[in-house]
Write an enzyme that holds these catalytic residues in place. Sequence first.
Site, short mmCIF file in Angstrom:
data_model
loop_
_atom_site.label_atom_id
_atom_site.label_comp_id
_atom_site.label_asym_id
_atom_site.label_seq_id
_atom_site.Cartn_x
_atom_site.Cartn_y
_atom_site.Cartn_z
N ASP A 13 0.80 -1.22 0.00
CA ASP A 13 0.00 0.00 0.00
C ASP A 13 0.84 1.28 0.00
O ASP A 13 0.45 2.30 0.57
CB ASP A 13 -0.97 0.02 1.21
CG ASP A 13 -1.89 -1.19 1.21
OD1 ASP A 13 -2.24 -1.66 0.11
OD2 ASP A 13 -2.24 -1.67 2.30
N LYS A 16 1.74 2.08 -5.09
CA LYS A 16 2.28 1.49 -6.33
C LYS A 16 1.37 1.78 -7.53
O LYS A 16 1.84 2.14 -8.60
CB LYS A 16 2.44 -0.04 -6.17
CG LYS A 16 3.45 -0.44 -5.08
CD LYS A 16 3.53 -1.93 -4.89
CE LYS A 16 2.29 -2.54 -4.28
NZ LYS A 16 2.00 -2.14 -2.91
N GLY A 40 -4.61 -4.32 -3.87
CA GLY A 40 -5.58 -3.27 -4.19
C GLY A 40 -4.76 -2.06 -4.58
O GLY A 40 -4.15 -1.42 -3.72
P1 GDP Z 1 -0.80 0.29 -3.55
O1 GDP Z 1 -1.39 -0.99 -3.07
O2 GDP Z 1 0.66 0.37 -3.27
O3 GDP Z 1 -1.13 0.59 -4.98
O4 GDP Z 1 -1.47 1.45 -2.67
P2 GDP Z 1 -3.04 1.60 -2.31
O5 GDP Z 1 -3.75 2.03 -3.51
O6 GDP Z 1 -3.51 0.37 -1.61
O7 GDP Z 1 -2.97 2.72 -1.20
C1 GDP Z 1 -2.44 3.98 -1.45
C2 GDP Z 1 -3.53 5.01 -1.14
O8 GDP Z 1 -2.94 6.28 -1.04
C3 GDP Z 1 -4.58 5.14 -2.24
O9 GDP Z 1 -5.80 5.48 -1.67
C4 GDP Z 1 -4.04 6.29 -3.11
O10 GDP Z 1 -5.07 6.96 -3.81
C5 GDP Z 1 -3.45 7.17 -2.04
N1 GDP Z 1 -2.27 7.96 -2.45
C6 GDP Z 1 -1.27 7.62 -3.31
N2 GDP Z 1 -0.33 8.59 -3.33
C7 GDP Z 1 -0.75 9.55 -2.47
C8 GDP Z 1 -0.19 10.79 -2.02
O11 GDP Z 1 0.89 11.19 -2.41
N3 GDP Z 1 -0.92 11.48 -1.09
C9 GDP Z 1 -2.11 11.06 -0.61
N4 GDP Z 1 -2.73 11.79 0.29
N5 GDP Z 1 -2.66 9.90 -1.01
C10 GDP Z 1 -1.98 9.15 -1.91
P1 IMO Z 2 -0.96 -4.23 -2.22
O1 IMO Z 2 -0.49 -4.80 -3.52
C1 IMO Z 2 -0.96 -4.63 2.13
C2 IMO Z 2 -1.13 -8.71 3.71
C3 IMO Z 2 -2.39 -9.16 4.44
C4 IMO Z 2 -1.79 -10.14 5.42
C5 IMO Z 2 -0.69 -10.82 4.61
C6 IMO Z 2 -1.11 -12.15 3.99
O2 IMO Z 2 -2.26 -3.52 -2.29
O3 IMO Z 2 0.12 -3.45 -1.57
P2 IMO Z 2 -2.65 -12.80 1.93
O4 IMO Z 2 -4.09 -12.53 1.66
O5 IMO Z 2 -1.72 -12.27 0.89
O6 IMO Z 2 -2.37 -14.25 2.22
O7 IMO Z 2 -2.34 -12.01 3.31
O8 IMO Z 2 -0.35 -9.90 3.58
N1 IMO Z 2 -1.35 -8.20 2.34
C7 IMO Z 2 -1.26 -6.90 2.02
N2 IMO Z 2 -1.03 -5.80 2.79
N3 IMO Z 2 -1.08 -4.50 0.80
C8 IMO Z 2 -1.28 -5.59 0.02
O9 IMO Z 2 -1.27 -5.53 -1.34
C9 IMO Z 2 -1.43 -6.85 0.62
N4 IMO Z 2 -1.65 -8.11 0.16
C10 IMO Z 2 -1.59 -8.91 1.22
O10 IMO Z 2 -3.02 -8.07 5.06
O11 IMO Z 2 -1.17 -9.46 6.47
MG MG Z 3 -2.96 -1.66 -1.82
#
Ligand code: GDP
Ligand code: IMO
Ligand code: MG
Length: 423
Positions: A13, A16, A40
């Site tokens: 998270d 990416k 996600g």
């Molecule tokens: P990923 O799994 O690495 O793609 O990250 P996620 O999408 O799960 O979580 C990142 C969250 O932060 C999302 O809700 C993005 O819209 C938000 N986000 C990404 N870059 C920024 C930023 O620079 N500032 C803020 N406030 N939110 C951001």
């Molecule tokens: P993105 O790509 C954050 C975490 C779960 C749990 C552990 C194992 O959005 O960064 P799983 O369902 O993979 O067997 O769960 O890994 N986990 C993540 N945490 N971002 C993710 O993906 C994750 N995908 C799995 O919360 O701790």
């Molecule tokens: Mg994510």
Amino acid sequence: MKVTVLVGSQWGDEGKGKIVDILSANYDIVVRYQGGANAGHTVAIGDKQYILHLIPSGILREGVICVIGNGVVIDPTALLEEIELLEKHGISVEGRLFISHNAHLIMPYHKLLDSISESGGNKIGTTGRGIGPCYIDKYARKGIRIVDLLNRKILGEKIRENLKEKNNLLKKVYEHAELDVDSIIEQYEAFDDAIDKYIKDVPAYLNAAITEGKSILLEGAQGALLDVDHGTYPFVTSSNPTSGGACTGTGIPPTKITDVFGIVKAYTTRVGNGPFPTELLDEVGEKLRTAGAEFGATTGRPRRCGWFDAFLVRYSSLINGTDTVAITKLDVLSHFQEIKVCTGYELNGKPLKSFPTDVEKLANVKPIYETLPGWNTDITKCGSYGELPEATKNYLSFIAKEAGLKPGIISVGPKRTQTFFVD
Ligand code: GDP
Ligand code: IMO
Ligand code: MG
């Protein structure tokens, strides 16, 4: 010509999705190489927000080809839902999305076994998407792959064989109702009809594209500390998000990788269980969660929040071989008078030389903090490094020095426009 691996440098998270969307303007092909619908990845464009679970985040750039590599475990239901959702938004995947014939399929029993094993003690806090059980079958050489969909006879036989064992397990060990084999076969045959057109010999396709001089971005899911080999085992996912996984997960040889791009959040978050040395269990952590909207993009769970851990990121850069990084969510720190950065750990009063992935040790370390002044100014409209307040620049320089990072992109908000490159 570039073949770049993009990796999450913390516990997932990091942002990416957003950065893949930005970078993919300069790539021909974007490939997911591991994980599944546990990911996600959020992309915010204008007032629209897209959350991608399986399809690479490059799909929102017209003309970019998206590929799901063999290292990914594919849940057919999730994939079809995602295609439908994109099409509803006017984004066609036809002729732009390809799936490796060697990728493994998530089956209904994988999701069921994931939720059953999480209902006992020793919870990992998984996403419940069947990821672990699917990779177990892959390595036990019992998995069902995309290629199996192409031969109905073999598909039926393999599902029956698997169901025999799984139903036994469900009934005798978990005292759970058995699953109906015929309806599962029917469901997966229908899936074949829907995805036949996307199936490709991905290693051949990608290697030919490299020979033709095309640029490829390899999109990791999760993050280095969730890596099954290098992360905080057993509180990890069941695949290799670290850069090495990009080769095995796509069929691109290591000699063709040109660089590794890391994604680093300006603080730290984690979802699920496991040690987290800089976690803030007080109102400061709550403030980070609120300001950063730190709720899971897949499960909606509140993310655990803490200060930036330079010791951890230095370790992850070592394993990933990170060249350049994007630092995301810097704007979230605008809400703090003072900001702490962890520069190392102490265990039993002694500083540690290297990051311990042994969770017993990690649970007992004491972070060593440096406190930096905050900037308390809205930076979401800054369009270049030069426009940032001095205190923000100092913070960036400090974390870059402590974690050994070379910042290439700074993100100051969720939108495409809230991003700039650092020269
Ligand atoms: P990923 O799994 O690495 O793609 O990250 P996620 O999408 O799960 O979580 C990142 C969250 O932060 C999302 O809700 C993005 O819209 C938000 N986000 C990404 N870059 C920024 C930023 O620079 N500032 C803020 N406030 N939110 C951001
Ligand atoms: P993105 O790509 C954050 C975490 C779960 C749990 C552990 C194992 O959005 O960064 P799983 O369902 O993979 O067997 O769960 O890994 N986990 C993540 N945490 N971002 C993710 O993906 C994750 N995908 C799995 O919360 O701790
Ligand atoms: Mg994510």
